[in-house]
Design an enzyme around this catalytic site. Structure first.
Site, PDB file in Angstrom:
ATOM      1  N   ASP A 420      43.326  43.303  41.283  1.00  0.00           N
ATOM      2  CA  ASP A 420      43.826  42.077  41.877  1.00  0.00           C
ATOM      3  C   ASP A 420      45.356  42.094  41.790  1.00  0.00           C
ATOM      4  O   ASP A 420      45.933  42.853  40.996  1.00  0.00           O
ATOM      5  CB  ASP A 420      43.243  40.903  41.074  1.00  0.00           C
ATOM      6  CG  ASP A 420      43.849  39.590  41.495  1.00  0.00           C
ATOM      7  OD1 ASP A 420      43.878  39.319  42.699  1.00  0.00           O
ATOM      8  OD2 ASP A 420      44.314  38.847  40.605  1.00  0.00           O
ATOM      9  N   ASP A 422      47.708  38.837  42.371  1.00  0.00           N
ATOM     10  CA  ASP A 422      48.235  37.593  41.788  1.00  0.00           C
ATOM     11  C   ASP A 422      47.624  37.295  40.430  1.00  0.00           C
ATOM     12  O   ASP A 422      46.410  37.201  40.298  1.00  0.00           O
ATOM     13  CB  ASP A 422      47.934  36.415  42.723  1.00  0.00           C
ATOM     14  CG  ASP A 422      48.850  36.452  43.929  1.00  0.00           C
ATOM     15  OD1 ASP A 422      50.074  36.354  43.740  1.00  0.00           O
ATOM     16  OD2 ASP A 422      48.323  36.608  45.048  1.00  0.00           O
TER      17      ASP A 422
END
Ligand code: GDP
Ligand code: CO
Length: 690
Positions: A420, A422
Site C-alpha cells: 500500500d 498511503d
C-alpha cells in the site's frame, strides 16, 4: 511410419552397429488399416514416436544463418520436442542474435511452445559452465569457446538440466522444413527400435543429385565416403570379417540418449560426429573392460536410417580447400584413436598425402578433445543459471518458457512484495517516504519486485515510481486497473488496452458510472459528503493536506471516487451512508481519512491476477504484502505473508487476516522494518536450509 525391417547388425564388444534402414513411408496409415508386409517392413506407431518426442530436446546450433531458413527449421521441429537454440551469431553491427531471439519468441508465442535460446558467448552462461566444473569448454578469455561442437555441448548441458532423456541435433541451415521434421521422426523411430538406454541414431541423407545438381553434395559426399571407408577398415580390424556397416561417419543430423551422450568425449571442429563413433567404440567396443552396469547389461545401440526427404543446406564455399579442411580432422580422430591398428593408420596417411592434405613427412594433426560432459555438475550449472532466471532476461539472451522447476526449492521461490502507499510507504501524517527508502533499496538490490497497490491514481503513482525508481507493475485506484510495463513479462497475456508504455488490465467500472451512482446516493441519503471530483484543486489541497500539484494528480480518476465526510460524523450515520452506497452496487472502504468507492473492483482481485502472472514468469513465487488500513485487507488476505504497519497512534488497525504479522513501527518505518525483518531475514533462513 514404415521402415525397412531388421537389417544386419555388427557386434563389437557391447556395441551393436545396425546397418542402414530405409524409411519406406512417411505415413503408414492407422494401425488397423495398415497391412504389414511379410517381414519386409516394420510399422512404427505414431504413439510410440510421440512418447519419445516428449522426452527429447532438439538442439539447434546456429551461427549467422539466413533468418528465413532458421525460421523454417523451427517450424519443422515436431511440437512435442523441447527446442534449445545455441547461437554464436554476431551481435555487433547488425544483431543477428536479437533477430533469432525475436523469431523464436514469436514462434513460441503463436504455437504455445517452450524454447530456450542462449548465446554461446554469454558471460553468465560461461560462469554457469565454470560453476559446473566443466571448464574445458571455456576459452582463455573466460568465455565458452566458439565452434559448433562447443555449441552442441552447451545444448547438451541444457538438455541434462531439463532432464530430457534424448537429445537430437539439427543444423540451422536446413532449407527444407519437411526434412527437418523427418529427421526428428527418424530420431524417435531409432529410439523406439533401440533396445538399450544407451543409444545413438545417425541419419544418412537421401541424396537427389540430379535434382540438386552435382556440385551441391560433392563436398560432404566425398568427405563422408572417404571417412566411412577408413572407419569401416578400423572396425574390420577388430573382427574377423570385413564390414561396410558404417555409412554415417559424418552424419551431422544425429541424436543420442542422454545416458550415452553424457558419457562420451567430444572432438572440436568438423570431427565431432566421427569422434562420437570412435568414442563409443573405444569405451564400449570391447577393447577395455566395461565396468559400467548400464552398459554391460544393455549394450549400446547405434542405429542408422536413411531419409526420404533430400538434404538441402547452405554451402558457403565449395572449394578443395574446404574439402581438405574437413577431411583431415575426420580421419585424424580415427588415426589417433588408441585402438587404431597400424594397417589402418598407414592407409589413412596415404589418403591424406594423396589428397594433398598433408605433406609426405608431416604428422597427422591432433584434434582437440573435450572430456565427457558427465563431468559437469548439472545441479550447480542449473543453480548458477537460476540466479539469472530471476532477471527474466539473460544479458546475452532470453530464456523463454518454463525454467526447470526441479531446482526450485520453496526457499528459492521468487519473492514479490505488494505494498500500500498511503500510511504505509508514505507517512500517515507527514506524507514523507524517507524512512521507507532503506526498505525499497533492500528490495531493489535483491531484485524483489515491489508492486504498489493503492487507491492512488495512475498519475500519482507514476510520480512516485519515478522518484523511487520503481519499475514493476502497479495497481491503481484500489484495484480499478493493473498497469504492467510493456515487456515486463516474457509471455503473452490478455489485457484491455495499451496506454503509453503500459499494458492495462481494467477491473473497475468507469468513473462516469460511479459518479452517476454517487449522485443517486446523495439524493437518497441524508449524510453530507463531498468527492474529489466535485472539489476544485484548491479545496482538495486544503482538505487533504496535499500540495496543489498532488491534488491535481489525485483528481485524475478513471475507476473510483474518493469521498470525504465530516470528521464529526457518528458511526451510525457512517453506516447509513455505506448502506446507501451498497444499495447502488458501490463498494466502499474507509481508508483512514476517506471513503474509497469503486464498482466491481478490489485490491485483492487485482493482486491475485498479478500473482498469476508472476507465477507464470517465475514458476514459483512467494508473496508478501504490507498495508496499514481496512482498505488493504483484501490485498493482505490473498498473499502468503501479510503484514500490517502501525497507524500514527502506534496502534494497528483492527483487521481479520489469517497469519497476519504486526510490524512494530508506523508507516514507512514499519515498511523498512518489515522488509528487513520479514522478507530478507526469511531469505537468510531459507539460504541456510537449502
Ligand atoms: P556444415 O553445414 O556441416 O557444412 O557446417 P556449417 O558451417 O553449415 O554448420 C552447421 C551448423 O552449425 C549450422 O547450423 C551453423 O549455423 C552452426 N554453427 C557453425 N558454427 C557454430 C558455432 O560456433 N556455434 C554454434 N552454436 N553454431 C555454429
Ligand atoms: Co550447413
Amino acid at each position: 511410419m514404415r521402415i525397412e525391417n531388421l537389417s544386419a547388425v555388427e557386434h563389437l564388444g557391447s556395441v551393436r552397429i545396425h546397418d542402414v534402414r530405409r524409411l519406406l513411408e512417411l505415413d503408414s496409415g492407422s494401425s488397423r488399416s495398415a497391412v504389414v508386409g511379410a517381414g519386409q517392413a516394420q510399422i512404427i506407431e505414431h504413439e510410440a514416436i510421440e512418447a519419445i518426442e516428449k522426452k527429447m530436446a532438439i538442439v539447434i546450433p546456429v551461427k549467422d544463418e539466413e533468418l528465413k531458413v532458421f525460421e523454417g527449421v523451427l517450424s519443422g521441429i515436431p511440437h512435442n520436442c523441447q527446442i534449445i537454440v545455441v547461437s554464436n551469431s554476431q551481435r555487433s553491427g547488425i544483431d543477428y542474435f536479437k533477430s533469432e531471439l525475436d523469431i523464436l519468441e514469436r514462434f513460441c508465442q503463436s504455437t504455445g511452445r517452450r524454447a530456450i535460446i542462449v548465446h554461446q558467448r554469454d558471460p553468465f552462461l560461461a560462469r554457469a559452465v565454470e560453476c559446473s566444473g566443466y571448464s574445458e569448454l571455456l576459452d582463455d578469455d573466460g568465455y565458452i569457446r566458439s565452434g559448433k561442437s562447443e555449441g552442441m555441448l552447451v545444448g547438451l548441458l541444457l538438455c541434462a538440466m531439463l532432464e530430457k532423456e534424448y537429445v537430437g541435433f539439427i543444423d540451422a541451415d536446413n532449407f527444407v522444413p519437411g526434412a527437418v521434421w523427418e529427421y526428428v521422426k527418424h530420431y524417435a523411430i531409432g529410439f523406439v527400435l533401440a533396445q538399450s538406454p544407451l543409444s545413438m541414431v545417425r541419419i544418412l541423407w537421401h541424396y537427389k543429385p540430379k535434382m540438386i545438381g552435382e556440385l551441391y553434395f560433392k563436398k560432404w559426399g566425398r568427405v563422408s565416403e572417404v571417412t566411412n571407408r577408413y572407419m569401416n577398415h578400423f572396425i574390420s580390424t577388430k573382427g574377423r570379417f570385413e564390414t561396410g556397416v558404417v555409412k554415417t561417419s559424418n552424419a551431422g543430423e544425429h541424436a543420442m540418449s542422454l545416458n550415452l551422450a553424457m558419457r562420451l568425449p567430444y572432438a572440436t571442429g568438423y570431427a565431432v560426429e566421427t569422434q562420437e563413433l570412435i568414442s563409443v567404440l573405444e569405451q564400449f567396443g570391447g577393447a577395455v573392460p566395461v565396468a559400467d552396469n548400464l552398459v554391460t547389461q544393455n549394450g549400446v545401440d547405434i542405429i542408422q536410417t536413411e531419409t526420404i526427404n533430400p538434404h538441402l543446406h547452405e554451402e558457403r564455399n565449395d572449394n578443395e580447400h574446404l574439402f581438405q579442411g574437413m577431411l583431415v580432422p575426420s580421419l585424424a580422430v580415427i588415426y589417433h584413436s588408441q585402438l587404431c591398428e597400424d594397417s589402418t593408420r598407414k592407409l589413412i596417411l596415404n589418403q591424406l598425402v594423396e589428397s594433398e592434405c598433408i605433406a609426405q613427412d608431416q604428422e597427422v594433426p591432433h584434434v582437440h578433445l573435450l572430456p565427457p560432459p558427465q563431468k559437469a555438475d548439472i545441479k550447480l550449472f542449473a543453480e548458477a543459471l537460476e540466479t539469472q532466471f530471476g532477471d527474466i532476461a539473460l544479458p546475452g539472451g532470453w530464456l523463454l518458457g518454463e525454467k526447470p522447476s526441479r531446482y526450485k526449492q520453496p526457499g528459492n521461490a521468487q519473492k514479490v512484495l505488494f505494498s500500500d502507499i498511503d500510511g504505509t510507504i508514505l507517512h500517515p501524517q507527514s506524507y514523507t517516504y524517507a524512512p521507507a527508502l532503506q526498505g525499497i533499496r533492500n528490495l531493489q538490490e535483491r531484485r524483489i519486485p515491489l508492486v504498489l497497490c493503492s487507491a492512488k491514481t495512475l498519475a500519482e503513482q507514476e510520480a512516485l515510481r519515478r522518484e523511487l525508481d520503481i519499475k514493476d507493475p502497479f495497481i491503481v485506484e484500489s484495484g480499478g486497473a493493473i498497469y504492467i510495463p510493456k515487456d515486463y513479462f516474457r509471455f503473452p497475456f490478455s489485457f484491455n488496452k495499451t496506454q503509453d508504455e503500459y499494458q492495462v488490465i481494467e477491473l473497475g467500472a468507469p468513473f462516469a458510472e460511479i459518479k452517476q451512482r454517487l449522485q443517486l446516493v446523495a439524493q437518497s441519503c441524508s449524510v453530507p459528503f463531498s468527492t474529489f471530483g466535485n472539489m476544485d484543486v484548491d479545496e482538495l489541497a486544503q482538505r487533504t493536506g496535499l500540495t496543489l500539484q498532488q491534488a491535481r494528480l489525485a483528481r485524475e480518476r478513471c475507476y473510483s471516487e474518493t469521498l470525504i465526510v465530516d470528521e464529526q460524523i457518528n458511526g451510525r450515520l457512517m453506516k447509513s451512508l455505506q448502506d446507501a452506497m451498497m444499495k447502488e452496487g458501490l463498494h466502499s472502504v474507509f481508508g483512514g481519512r476517506f471513503f474509497e468507492v469503486g464498482l466491481g473492483s478490489d485490491k485483492g482481485k487485482a493482486v491475485k491476477i498479478l500473482c498469476e502472472l508472476f507465477k507464470l514468469n517465475f514458476n514459483s513465487i512467494s508473496t508478501f504484502a504490507i498495508g496499514n488500513g481496512l482498505n488493504d485487507v483484501s490485498m493482505l488476505q490473498v498473499c502468503d505473508h501479510p503484514m500490517l504497519v502501525q497507524e500514527i497512534d502506534k496502534r494497528w488497525t483492527k483487521v481479520k487476516v489469517k497469519d497476519l504479522v504486526r510490524i512494530k513501527d508506523v508507516g514507512p518505518q514499519g515498511f523498512s522494518r518489515a522488509v528487513e525483518e520479514e522478507i530478507i531475514k526469511f531469505e537468510a533462513v531459507a539460504g541456510i536450509n537449502t
